[in-house]
Enzyme design. Structure first.
Site, mmCIF file in Angstrom:
data_model
loop_
_atom_site.group_PDB
_atom_site.id
_atom_site.type_symbol
_atom_site.label_atom_id
_atom_site.label_comp_id
_atom_site.label_asym_id
_atom_site.label_seq_id
_atom_site.Cartn_x
_atom_site.Cartn_y
_atom_site.Cartn_z
ATOM 1 N N ASN A 161 0.868 -1.176 0.000
ATOM 2 C CA ASN A 161 0.000 0.000 0.000
ATOM 3 C C ASN A 161 0.907 1.229 0.000
ATOM 4 O OD1 ASN A 161 -1.768 2.060 0.586
ATOM 5 N ND2 ASN A 161 -2.294 1.331 2.652
ATOM 6 N N LYS A 188 0.089 4.246 -0.205
ATOM 7 C CA LYS A 188 -0.564 5.408 0.422
ATOM 8 C C LYS A 188 -0.368 6.645 -0.463
ATOM 9 C CE LYS A 188 -0.127 3.184 4.850
ATOM 10 N NZ LYS A 188 -0.009 3.275 6.286
ATOM 11 N N GLU A 211 -6.771 4.506 7.913
ATOM 12 C CA GLU A 211 -6.576 5.940 7.670
ATOM 13 C C GLU A 211 -7.830 6.550 7.041
ATOM 14 O OE1 GLU A 211 -2.880 5.468 5.582
ATOM 15 O OE2 GLU A 211 -1.967 4.850 7.478
ATOM 16 N N HIS A 215 -9.432 1.093 4.820
ATOM 17 C CA HIS A 215 -8.167 1.206 5.551
ATOM 18 C C HIS A 215 -8.376 2.122 6.766
ATOM 19 C CE1 HIS A 215 -4.081 2.434 6.514
ATOM 20 N NE2 HIS A 215 -3.708 1.288 5.954
ATOM 21 N N GLY A 235 2.605 2.060 10.884
ATOM 22 C CA GLY A 235 3.559 3.162 10.734
ATOM 23 C C GLY A 235 4.268 3.533 12.026
ATOM 24 N N SER A 258 3.500 -2.369 10.345
ATOM 25 C CA SER A 258 4.958 -2.459 10.514
ATOM 26 C C SER A 258 5.547 -3.812 10.089
ATOM 27 C CB SER A 258 5.353 -2.110 11.958
ATOM 28 O OG SER A 258 4.949 -0.782 12.259
ATOM 29 N N GLU A 308 -5.429 -5.141 10.597
ATOM 30 C CA GLU A 308 -4.385 -4.146 10.827
ATOM 31 C C GLU A 308 -4.648 -3.425 12.143
ATOM 32 O OE1 GLU A 308 -2.398 -2.927 6.922
ATOM 33 O OE2 GLU A 308 -4.158 -1.679 7.144
HETATM 34 P P1 PGA Z 1 2.898 0.130 7.748
HETATM 35 O O1 PGA Z 1 1.419 0.345 7.156
HETATM 36 O O2 PGA Z 1 3.433 -1.135 7.118
HETATM 37 O O3 PGA Z 1 3.659 1.364 7.331
HETATM 38 O O4 PGA Z 1 2.762 0.001 9.226
HETATM 39 C C1 PGA Z 1 0.543 -0.738 6.965
HETATM 40 C C2 PGA Z 1 -0.744 -0.243 6.358
HETATM 41 O O5 PGA Z 1 -1.209 0.849 6.707
HETATM 42 O O6 PGA Z 1 -1.346 -0.935 5.492
#
Ligand code: PGA
Length: 252
Positions: free
Chosen positions: A9, A11, A97, A95, A173, A213, A167
């Site tokens: 992803n 983003k 976010e 997601h 992140g 992560s 997740e």
């Molecule tokens: P990350 O994000 O690997 O940077 O923790 C995962 C995601 O949001 O799908």
């Protein structure tokens, strides 16, 4: 045997030239991988060029969102027919976010997932608790609410086309990965829930990715868990060497 799926992803990262550079490197490194499904999910503006870049490779392309209406006066939105017309195969839906910053709810996730299926796209539906919810001991309640709310009204046949992504928001992140035991516990909970909502065959066949992560160093242990079928990777999917290493290490 469920085939593992590793999705990147991106983003809101990568200009056009940076996206092309990343795809060049990924093609050379993992363009021929077939033991696991590999998907990259760039921002909308790079979908067409990324599909072109993936021609003659085994890498599939996914979008990061979809609107539920068919065409119309919906400024800023992108519909299913547009995505399939440029060769997109997957779409990330719900997601955290989007839930956190853009008002996404189980209801809108449900509508987007229906639209994706209608257009033959494979939805990657995201669920996960935040830190306050985990600390209050509400993880399983939140997951039950996300899974049942997002996936209501689907048939068993629909479910087989859907990928779920667990997740935990506190691991996204932040560099804090859930331990493989913590992740497995929730994945098992989700599979048991799918069994209650549908049947054993559906629950056993559905793929559930972990996200939060994920790195080359932790993917092997994560996918060694019985109910973890791959990963949705954010930060580590932005560099070819780390994403390729995650793909390779998921096959060990
Ligand atoms: P990350 O994000 O690997 O940077 O923790 C995962 C995601 O949001 O799908």
């Amino acid at each position: 045997m469920r085939k593992k799926i590793i999705a990147g992803n991106w983003k809101m990262y990568k200009t056009a030239s940076e996206a092309a550079e990343l795809m060049d490197a990924l093609k050379k490194d993992i363009g021929g991988v077939s033991a696991v499904d590999v998907v990259v999910c760039p921002p909308f503006v790079h979908l067409g060029s990324t599909v072109e870049a993936c021609k003659a490779t085994s890498i599939a392309v996914g979008a990061q969102n979809i609107y539920w209406e068919e065409f119309g006066a919906f400024t800023g939105e992108v519909c299913g027919a547009m995505l399939t017309s440029v060769g997109v195969k997957y779409v990330i839906i719900g997601h955290s976010e989007r839930r956190q910053f853009f008002g996404e709810t189980n209801e809108t996730v449900n509508k987007r997932t229906k639209a994706a299926l209608k257009h033959g796209l494979k939805p990657i539906v995201c669920v996960g608790e935040n830190l306050a919810e985990r600390e209050a001991g509400r993880t399983f309640d939140v997951i039950r609410d996300h899974v049942m709310g997002s996936l209501s009204g689907f048939t068993k046949e629909d479910m087989l086309k859907i990928v779920l992504a667990y997740e935990p928001v506190w691991a996204i992140g932040t560099g804090k990965t859930a331990t493989s035991q913590q992740a497995q516990e929730v994945h098992k909970f989700i599979r048991d829930l799918l069994l209650k909502m549908f049947d054993r065959a559906t629950a056993e066949a559905m793929r559930i990715q972990y996200g939060g992560s994920v790195k080359p160093e932790n993917i092997t242990e994560l996918v060694a868990q019985p109910d973890i079928d791959g990963a949705l990777v954010g930060g580590a999917s932005l560099k070819a060497d780390s994403f390729a290493a995650i793909v390779r290490n998921s096959m060990n």
